[in-house]
Design a protein around this motif. Structure first.
Motif, PDB file in Angstrom:
ATOM      1  N   ALA A 272       0.829  -1.210   0.000  1.00  0.00           N
ATOM      2  CA  ALA A 272       0.000   0.000   0.000  1.00  0.00           C
ATOM      3  C   ALA A 272       0.861   1.257   0.000  1.00  0.00           C
ATOM      4  O   ALA A 272       0.581   2.218  -0.736  1.00  0.00           O
ATOM      5  CB  ALA A 272      -0.929  -0.005   1.213  1.00  0.00           C
ATOM      6  N   SER A 273       1.918   1.262   0.793  1.00  0.00           N
ATOM      7  CA  SER A 273       2.782   2.439   0.890  1.00  0.00           C
ATOM      8  C   SER A 273       3.481   2.736  -0.428  1.00  0.00           C
ATOM      9  O   SER A 273       3.572   3.900  -0.858  1.00  0.00           O
ATOM     10  CB  SER A 273       3.824   2.240   1.994  1.00  0.00           C
ATOM     11  N   HIS A 274       3.973   1.695  -1.102  1.00  0.00           N
ATOM     12  CA  HIS A 274       4.658   1.911  -2.378  1.00  0.00           C
ATOM     13  C   HIS A 274       3.680   2.316  -3.478  1.00  0.00           C
ATOM     14  O   HIS A 274       4.005   3.168  -4.319  1.00  0.00           O
ATOM     15  CB  HIS A 274       5.430   0.657  -2.775  1.00  0.00           C
ATOM     16  N   LEU A 275       2.500   1.723  -3.484  1.00  0.00           N
ATOM     17  CA  LEU A 275       1.493   2.138  -4.461  1.00  0.00           C
ATOM     18  C   LEU A 275       1.123   3.604  -4.245  1.00  0.00           C
ATOM     19  O   LEU A 275       1.047   4.386  -5.200  1.00  0.00           O
ATOM     20  CB  LEU A 275       0.244   1.259  -4.353  1.00  0.00           C
ATOM     21  N   ALA A 276       0.895   3.962  -2.982  1.00  0.00           N
ATOM     22  CA  ALA A 276       0.519   5.343  -2.666  1.00  0.00           C
ATOM     23  C   ALA A 276       1.591   6.322  -3.143  1.00  0.00           C
ATOM     24  O   ALA A 276       1.279   7.352  -3.752  1.00  0.00           O
ATOM     25  CB  ALA A 276       0.298   5.479  -1.166  1.00  0.00           C
ATOM     26  N   SER A 277       2.840   6.001  -2.876  1.00  0.00           N
ATOM     27  CA  SER A 277       3.947   6.881  -3.293  1.00  0.00           C
ATOM     28  C   SER A 277       4.028   6.994  -4.813  1.00  0.00           C
ATOM     29  O   SER A 277       4.259   8.076  -5.357  1.00  0.00           O
ATOM     30  CB  SER A 277       5.275   6.349  -2.750  1.00  0.00           C
ATOM     31  N   SER A 278       3.838   5.858  -5.501  1.00  0.00           N
ATOM     32  CA  SER A 278       3.903   5.865  -6.968  1.00  0.00           C
ATOM     33  C   SER A 278       2.775   6.690  -7.565  1.00  0.00           C
ATOM     34  O   SER A 278       2.981   7.450  -8.512  1.00  0.00           O
ATOM     35  CB  SER A 278       3.845   4.430  -7.502  1.00  0.00           C
ATOM     36  N   PHE A 279       1.570   6.549  -7.014  1.00  0.00           N
ATOM     37  CA  PHE A 279       0.445   7.351  -7.486  1.00  0.00           C
ATOM     38  C   PHE A 279       0.741   8.844  -7.273  1.00  0.00           C
ATOM     39  O   PHE A 279       0.523   9.666  -8.171  1.00  0.00           O
ATOM     40  CB  PHE A 279      -0.839   6.974  -6.744  1.00  0.00           C
ATOM     41  N   TYR A 280       1.243   9.159  -6.104  1.00  0.00           N
ATOM     42  CA  TYR A 280       1.532  10.558  -5.758  1.00  0.00           C
ATOM     43  C   TYR A 280       2.566  11.152  -6.719  1.00  0.00           C
ATOM     44  O   TYR A 280       2.414  12.282  -7.200  1.00  0.00           O
ATOM     45  CB  TYR A 280       2.020  10.624  -4.320  1.00  0.00           C
TER      46      TYR A 280
ATOM     47  N   GLU B 138      -3.681   5.621  13.165  1.00  0.00           N
ATOM     48  CA  GLU B 138      -2.412   6.356  13.123  1.00  0.00           C
ATOM     49  C   GLU B 138      -1.597   5.979  11.883  1.00  0.00           C
ATOM     50  O   GLU B 138      -0.905   6.826  11.305  1.00  0.00           O
ATOM     51  CB  GLU B 138      -1.606   6.102  14.401  1.00  0.00           C
ATOM     52  N   ASN B 139      -1.679   4.712  11.477  1.00  0.00           N
ATOM     53  CA  ASN B 139      -0.982   4.289  10.259  1.00  0.00           C
ATOM     54  C   ASN B 139      -1.617   4.938   9.031  1.00  0.00           C
ATOM     55  O   ASN B 139      -0.921   5.360   8.103  1.00  0.00           O
ATOM     56  CB  ASN B 139      -1.011   2.772  10.135  1.00  0.00           C
ATOM     57  N   SER B 140      -2.943   5.000   9.030  1.00  0.00           N
ATOM     58  CA  SER B 140      -3.655   5.679   7.931  1.00  0.00           C
ATOM     59  C   SER B 140      -3.219   7.135   7.847  1.00  0.00           C
ATOM     60  O   SER B 140      -2.957   7.667   6.761  1.00  0.00           O
ATOM     61  CB  SER B 140      -5.172   5.634   8.156  1.00  0.00           C
ATOM     62  N   LYS B 141      -3.142   7.759   9.008  1.00  0.00           N
ATOM     63  CA  LYS B 141      -2.791   9.182   9.067  1.00  0.00           C
ATOM     64  C   LYS B 141      -1.380   9.431   8.560  1.00  0.00           C
ATOM     65  O   LYS B 141      -1.128  10.358   7.781  1.00  0.00           O
ATOM     66  CB  LYS B 141      -2.939   9.668  10.510  1.00  0.00           C
ATOM     67  N   THR B 142      -0.442   8.572   8.990  1.00  0.00           N
ATOM     68  CA  THR B 142       0.957   8.728   8.574  1.00  0.00           C
ATOM     69  C   THR B 142       1.094   8.624   7.058  1.00  0.00           C
ATOM     70  O   THR B 142       1.768   9.450   6.421  1.00  0.00           O
ATOM     71  CB  THR B 142       1.838   7.663   9.246  1.00  0.00           C
ATOM     72  N   LEU B 143       0.457   7.604   6.472  1.00  0.00           N
ATOM     73  CA  LEU B 143       0.548   7.419   5.024  1.00  0.00           C
ATOM     74  C   LEU B 143      -0.186   8.533   4.286  1.00  0.00           C
ATOM     75  O   LEU B 143       0.324   9.082   3.300  1.00  0.00           O
ATOM     76  CB  LEU B 143      -0.032   6.056   4.635  1.00  0.00           C
ATOM     77  N   ALA B 144      -1.374   8.881   4.758  1.00  0.00           N
ATOM     78  CA  ALA B 144      -2.172   9.915   4.090  1.00  0.00           C
ATOM     79  C   ALA B 144      -1.440  11.249   4.053  1.00  0.00           C
ATOM     80  O   ALA B 144      -1.483  11.970   3.043  1.00  0.00           O
ATOM     81  CB  ALA B 144      -3.518  10.061   4.795  1.00  0.00           C
ATOM     82  N   GLU B 145      -0.757  11.595   5.137  1.00  0.00           N
ATOM     83  CA  GLU B 145      -0.029  12.870   5.190  1.00  0.00           C
ATOM     84  C   GLU B 145       1.078  12.938   4.148  1.00  0.00           C
ATOM     85  O   GLU B 145       1.383  14.010   3.618  1.00  0.00           O
ATOM     86  CB  GLU B 145       0.551  13.069   6.598  1.00  0.00           C
TER      87      GLU B 145
ATOM     88  N   VAL C 287      -7.514   7.300   2.699  1.00  0.00           N
ATOM     89  CA  VAL C 287      -6.786   6.108   3.134  1.00  0.00           C
ATOM     90  C   VAL C 287      -7.421   5.586   4.411  1.00  0.00           C
ATOM     91  O   VAL C 287      -7.656   6.346   5.359  1.00  0.00           O
ATOM     92  CB  VAL C 287      -5.297   6.422   3.405  1.00  0.00           C
ATOM     93  N   TRP C 288      -7.701   4.291   4.428  1.00  0.00           N
ATOM     94  CA  TRP C 288      -8.185   3.638   5.650  1.00  0.00           C
ATOM     95  C   TRP C 288      -7.268   2.469   5.983  1.00  0.00           C
ATOM     96  O   TRP C 288      -6.867   1.701   5.106  1.00  0.00           O
ATOM     97  CB  TRP C 288      -9.610   3.106   5.490  1.00  0.00           C
ATOM     98  N   SER C 289      -6.944   2.343   7.255  1.00  0.00           N
ATOM     99  CA  SER C 289      -6.199   1.205   7.752  1.00  0.00           C
ATOM    100  C   SER C 289      -6.773   0.820   9.104  1.00  0.00           C
ATOM    101  O   SER C 289      -7.417   1.642   9.774  1.00  0.00           O
ATOM    102  CB  SER C 289      -4.715   1.557   7.888  1.00  0.00           C
TER     103      SER C 289
END
Length: 255
Positions: free
Chosen positions: A14-22, A37-44, A31-33
């Protein structure tokens, strides 16, 4: 028209996909997890909204990518059953059939690579294997994958399962064998660095040739004297000795 994405999960894939999309300007809206707190960290990191409730995904999302452990996919899909977005999981082994609880408009968005949160991944050269329950969903998922990868391929669940098994052999098992090698070297006060050129050379050869043609070592040449010396040396490591014996016998058998 801009594709709007929701993301379930905050782990390695999920983290790598999110970064690639960004990086490609593709908008992950929410983002939901399981852990907020994990959702928040990745979403930010990607300018998305973290949500506490999985039922809070916006109704206008085009795709919701479910990137969680395999055992959780069906439960997540059940919770998303009323959403109109295309729901796609990222698993290599899990059949598309697990998403039938959604009724329709679902698929698979499987990137074949090894993912660790803190190691970069060349997503452009990562193959994406796509499957869906209808042509529109498939073309939508393929269009998304094409924006972050140059290798987008149709593959049904049986094909993906074979790919995942092959990946385990070539990546996970290989890495464990590196660990075994490192342990043996460490016990003998030697550095793992000594065999890194060998590892690199071996990996380089299979990039251009059939693995069967470039197999070397005592098993490949049926050098039983060396094999027996190695087995004797591993007498105090019965697990490693057994592993060596199994792999040696298999190499000889498959010649």
């Amino acid at each position: 028209m801009e594709t709007k994405i929701g993301l379930v999960g905050s782990g390695n894939v999920a983290s790598h996909l999110a970064s690639s999309f960004y990086e490609k300007g593709i908008k992950v809206i929410q983002v939901w997890s399981r852990e907020y707190e994990n959702s928040k960290t990745l979403a930010e990191k990607i300018g998305a909204e973290p949500i506490r409730d999985i039922n809070s995904f916006q109704n206008d999302l085009d795709i919701i990518i479910v990137s969680v452990i395999d055992d959780a996919i069906k439960d997540i899909a059940t919770q998303l059953a009323d959403h109109s977005a295309i729901i796609a999981h990222t698993s290599g082994t899990t059949s598309i059939d697990i998403l039938t609880v959604l009724g329709d408009n679902y698929g698979v968005f499987y990137p074949l690579n090894t993912f660790s949160k803190y190691a970069e991944v060349d997503m452009q050269n990562t193959p994406f294997f796509i499957e869906a329950d209808n042509d529109r969903a498939k073309e939508t998922l393929k269009a998304l994958a094409t924006q972050i990868s140059s290798k987008v391929i149709d593959a049904d669940s049986k094909m993906r399962r074979a790919l995942h098994i092959a990946a385990v052999f070539s990546c996970n098992f290989n890495n464990y064998l590196y660990q075994v090698a490192a342990n043996i070297l460490e016990e003998n006060k030697l550095s793992f660095d000594h065999i890194k050129p060998l590892i690199f050379q071996t990996a380089s050869k299979v990039m251009t040739d059939d693995p069967r043609k470039v197999q070397t070592g005592p098993a490949a040449r049926e050098d039983y004297n060396t094999i027996n010396i190695h087995l004797d040396e591993l007498e105090n490591h019965p697990d490693y000795r057994n592993l060596y014996k199994i792999l040696t016998e298999q190499i000889i058998k498959d010649k």
